[in-house]
Design a protein around this motif. Structure first.
Motif, PDB file in Angstrom:
ATOM      1  N   GLY A 276       0.792  -1.222   0.000  1.00  0.00           N
ATOM      2  CA  GLY A 276       0.000   0.000   0.000  1.00  0.00           C
ATOM      3  C   GLY A 276       0.822   1.268   0.000  1.00  0.00           C
ATOM      4  O   GLY A 276       0.288   2.355  -0.235  1.00  0.00           O
ATOM      5  N   PHE A 277       2.154   1.137   0.240  1.00  0.00           N
ATOM      6  CA  PHE A 277       2.996   2.337   0.251  1.00  0.00           C
ATOM      7  C   PHE A 277       3.212   2.851  -1.166  1.00  0.00           C
ATOM      8  O   PHE A 277       3.416   2.068  -2.105  1.00  0.00           O
ATOM      9  CB  PHE A 277       4.347   2.036   0.900  1.00  0.00           C
ATOM     10  CG  PHE A 277       5.273   3.217   0.929  1.00  0.00           C
ATOM     11  CD1 PHE A 277       5.090   4.244   1.841  1.00  0.00           C
ATOM     12  CD2 PHE A 277       6.324   3.325   0.010  1.00  0.00           C
ATOM     13  CE1 PHE A 277       5.928   5.337   1.859  1.00  0.00           C
ATOM     14  CE2 PHE A 277       7.171   4.409   0.026  1.00  0.00           C
ATOM     15  CZ  PHE A 277       6.973   5.424   0.947  1.00  0.00           C
ATOM     16  N   ASN A 278       3.187   4.164  -1.334  1.00  0.00           N
ATOM     17  CA  ASN A 278       3.362   4.819  -2.633  1.00  0.00           C
ATOM     18  C   ASN A 278       4.793   5.340  -2.745  1.00  0.00           C
ATOM     19  O   ASN A 278       5.239   6.165  -1.944  1.00  0.00           O
ATOM     20  CB  ASN A 278       2.367   5.990  -2.747  1.00  0.00           C
ATOM     21  CG  ASN A 278       2.383   6.640  -4.120  1.00  0.00           C
ATOM     22  OD1 ASN A 278       3.298   6.452  -4.910  1.00  0.00           O
ATOM     23  ND2 ASN A 278       1.342   7.412  -4.402  1.00  0.00           N
ATOM     24  N   ARG A 279       5.523   4.836  -3.723  1.00  0.00           N
ATOM     25  CA  ARG A 279       6.935   5.240  -3.852  1.00  0.00           C
ATOM     26  C   ARG A 279       7.106   6.713  -4.147  1.00  0.00           C
ATOM     27  O   ARG A 279       8.185   7.271  -3.918  1.00  0.00           O
ATOM     28  CB  ARG A 279       7.620   4.410  -4.934  1.00  0.00           C
ATOM     29  CG  ARG A 279       7.109   4.637  -6.363  1.00  0.00           C
ATOM     30  CD  ARG A 279       7.978   3.903  -7.378  1.00  0.00           C
ATOM     31  NE  ARG A 279       7.447   3.996  -8.734  1.00  0.00           N
ATOM     32  CZ  ARG A 279       8.138   3.648  -9.829  1.00  0.00           C
ATOM     33  NH1 ARG A 279       9.373   3.179  -9.710  1.00  0.00           N
ATOM     34  NH2 ARG A 279       7.601   3.753 -11.023  1.00  0.00           N
ATOM     35  N   TRP A 280       6.046   7.387  -4.642  1.00  0.00           N
ATOM     36  CA  TRP A 280       6.175   8.807  -4.962  1.00  0.00           C
ATOM     37  C   TRP A 280       6.173   9.689  -3.712  1.00  0.00           C
ATOM     38  O   TRP A 280       6.275  10.909  -3.798  1.00  0.00           O
ATOM     39  CB  TRP A 280       5.063   9.236  -5.921  1.00  0.00           C
ATOM     40  CG  TRP A 280       5.329   8.731  -7.303  1.00  0.00           C
ATOM     41  CD1 TRP A 280       4.827   7.606  -7.877  1.00  0.00           C
ATOM     42  CD2 TRP A 280       6.216   9.302  -8.264  1.00  0.00           C
ATOM     43  NE1 TRP A 280       5.326   7.434  -9.147  1.00  0.00           N
ATOM     44  CE2 TRP A 280       6.184   8.471  -9.413  1.00  0.00           C
ATOM     45  CE3 TRP A 280       7.029  10.436  -8.276  1.00  0.00           C
ATOM     46  CZ2 TRP A 280       6.936   8.742 -10.546  1.00  0.00           C
ATOM     47  CZ3 TRP A 280       7.780  10.710  -9.419  1.00  0.00           C
ATOM     48  CH2 TRP A 280       7.722   9.875 -10.533  1.00  0.00           C
ATOM     49  N   LEU A 281       6.094   9.057  -2.533  1.00  0.00           N
ATOM     50  CA  LEU A 281       6.253   9.800  -1.284  1.00  0.00           C
ATOM     51  C   LEU A 281       7.724   9.973  -0.912  1.00  0.00           C
ATOM     52  O   LEU A 281       8.058  10.796  -0.060  1.00  0.00           O
ATOM     53  CB  LEU A 281       5.530   9.069  -0.140  1.00  0.00           C
ATOM     54  CG  LEU A 281       4.006   9.063  -0.195  1.00  0.00           C
ATOM     55  CD1 LEU A 281       3.456   8.081   0.826  1.00  0.00           C
ATOM     56  CD2 LEU A 281       3.463  10.469   0.070  1.00  0.00           C
ATOM     57  N   VAL A 282       8.611   9.208  -1.522  1.00  0.00           N
ATOM     58  CA  VAL A 282      10.030   9.265  -1.157  1.00  0.00           C
ATOM     59  C   VAL A 282      10.738  10.493  -1.729  1.00  0.00           C
ATOM     60  O   VAL A 282      11.508  11.146  -1.011  1.00  0.00           O
ATOM     61  CB  VAL A 282      10.747   7.963  -1.571  1.00  0.00           C
ATOM     62  CG1 VAL A 282      12.225   8.011  -1.166  1.00  0.00           C
ATOM     63  CG2 VAL A 282      10.079   6.753  -0.924  1.00  0.00           C
TER      64      VAL A 282
END
Length: 552
Positions: free
Chosen positions: A27-33
């Motif tokens: 569920g984690f979105n890589r575009w948050l990094v």
């Protein structure tokens, strides 16, 4: 605390800062990094804008005019509480920034890979923000050694850890867009001054009183702001689990498309080759010239154009009142921000161009065009042509940023990709050396010219010609870069043995997206990006506004 790997089964979390704690879950979105990386890099990138403090600090005691002490040595300047500091003495902070950035990045790069980016980001936060706070105490007590220790040494270590903390993390999250990912991180570092310099100018004017130039108060406020953003960025870092890949993406099968040489040089041999040291000189000379200019950008514009910046061309810098100096300082802060903007743009433009014309030709362009532009700068100053002067240094700073973005690929072209990350870490000692060489040349030649009675509008002329000489050295070193002798290459058997363990481990790991990395620009990601983009847009707006004042 032990950790059980595996995406479906989960894992027991380690300590708050431990690497195990930040493995992403479904569920984690890589575009948050990327916004997390920007939060740190935009803050530490203010190191490029510190020249906005030099002139106010040079009159920290006298407030309106500097209290000078004839014959004051550097040692005396470190401990005096009755004499105002010289700009050259303050410039050593800028030198320390990049010396300790390069050294800490080289020393603790391996530790970061083991400890994880969150822990490195938190340490960077406390070093950078704590160092600025210590520097504020140095201003309050008028002790230069405290400023050196706080901002220069402690802050410089924070710069190094913050600089390297997101790079490998972003590459892991974006194997399908590596250039874009690393570009986003390095872009942030180049753009920090675009936000920080005008913010610092506004804060200094707000806090200025008849008894204070407003610097120590500004230091404390900015340290607090940076602390919040950097800590948020550090806690925003996540790592993909072993075997993670973006959904629908498979690694390219042909290495020919990703590198020029098909061979690899071992880390233990890279520094033994003349090519390593030629590229070391190439980077050092390009950075020395650019970093010297960045460190003096604000006072340089103010002293060269003085009253012309506010429509009073008959006034030299020494003729200006305190209020007029404050007005041109605000314009100069915009100039510093503009250079930051071109520093950012150059990292994308020149690196992209190098894919077409080659790394060596790109550096030839840097040095040949740079020599011409540095040689023209005194002429632009003598003509009073602000547009030409600003354009010259905008292009120069684009090539400065482009040098950082191009050199990793240059190393990969020559040494292969097996150890290029570690080789690049060692090459950053050239940045540390340039952090001494560039500012020292600019600062002390300036002081010597002033002491010799040269008008302030002309004190940088000789410096520009010296920087041309540095670029000529870099040009020669670049011309001497040749393909490596075959004796330096690892054999196929050595490469196979080195990679065997990794391949065996890789074969035992399930690959896939595991429901991680999806989401694109969803609401959470959009909010995270907005938090970063709004300050950037504010910096761009202020930069363009101040740039208009340069020509208005």
């Amino acid at each position: 605390m032990t950790t059980t790997t595996g995406v479906e089964g989960g894992y027991s979390e380690g300590g708050l800062l431990d690497r195990e704690r930040i493995i992403a879950k479904p569920g984690f979105n890589r575009w948050l990094v990327p916004p997390a990386a920007l939060a740190i890099h935009l803050c530490i990138g203010m190191a490029y804008g510190f020249s906005v403090f030099w002139l106010p600090l040079s009159r920290a005691i006298g407030i309106q005019q500097s209290v000078t002490c004839e014959g004051m040595s550097l040692v005396t300047a470190l401990f005096t509480a009755s004499c105002d500091w010289r700009v050259a003495d303050l410039g050593w902070i800028y030198t320390l920034f990049f010396v300790f950035l390069g050294c800490s990045a080289a020393i603790w790069g391996g530790w970061l890979e083991k400890a994880g980016p969150r822990k490195a980001g938190v340490v960077s936060t406390f070093c950078w923000c704590g160092g600025i706070a210590v520097a504020a105490v140095g201003v309050m007590t008028h002790q230069l050694w405290l400023m050196w220790l706080g901002a220069g040494v402690i802050g410089g270590i924070g710069l190094g850890l913050g600089y390297i903390s997101p790079v490998s993390t972003l590459i892991k999250w974006f194997p399908d867009r590596r250039g874009m990912a690393t570009g986003m991180a390095i872009m942030g570092f180049g753009g920090g001054a675009m936000i920080g310099a005008p913010l610092a100018d506004r804060l200094m004017r707000y806090f200025a009183t008849p008894e204070s130039v407003g610097v120590w108060e500004t230091f404390l406020v900015m340290a607090a702001i940076y602390f919040v953003f950097m800590l948020g960025g550090a806690f925003g870092y996540r790592l993909p689990p072993a075997g993670w890949r973006p959904e629908g993406w498979t690694p390219p099968q042909s290495k020919a498309t990703t590198m020029i040489t098909q061979h690899h040089v071992h880390l233990s041999n890279a520094h033994k080759t003349p090519q390593f040291w030629m590229i070391w000189i190439v980077l050092c000379m390009n950075v020395s010239a650019g970093i010297g200019v960045i460190g003096m950008a604000s006072p340089m514009l103010q002293e060269i154009f003085s009253g012309k910046l506010i429509g009073l061309p008959e006034l030299t810098f020494t003729d200006l009142s305190g209020e007029q100096k404050a007005a041109i300082a605000a314009i100069a802060a915009g100039f510093t921000g503009l250079l930051s903007l071109f520093n950012i743009a150059g990292r994308f433009f020149w690196a992209s161009l190098s894919d077409r014309i080659g790394r060596k030709n790109t550096y030839f362009t840097f040095f040949l065009l740079g020599i011409v532009l540095y040689a023209l700068a005194p002429t632009a100053a003598q003509l009073g042509n602000q547009l030409l002067f600003v354009a010259i240094f905008a292009v120069i700073l684009s090539m400065y940023g482009g040098g950082f973005a191009t050199v990793p690929a240059y190393l990969a072209d020559i040494f292969g990709t097996q150890f290029v990350g570690a080789i690049h870490g060692r090459l950053l000692t050239a940045w540390a050396t340039a952090g001494i060489l560039g500012p020292v040349v600019v600062n002390y030649i300036r002081e010597a010219q002033i002491n010799a009675g040269i008008p302030r509008a002309q004190v940088y002329d000789f410096t520009m010609y010296i920087l041309c000489g540095m670029l000529l050295i870099g040009l020669i070193a670049n011309a001497l870069v040749r393909p490596l002798d075959k004796k330096w290459y690892m054999s196929d058997a050595e490469v196979a043995a080195l990679q065997a363990k990794a391949r065996t481990a890789d074969a035992n790991i399930a690959h896939g997206s595991f429901g991680i990395g999806k989401g694109g620009l969803d609401a959470k990601a959009a909010l995270a990006w907005a938090v970063m983009v709004i300050p950037i847009l504010w910096g761009v707006w202020i930069t363009l506004e101040k740039t208009a004042a340069l020509f208005g």
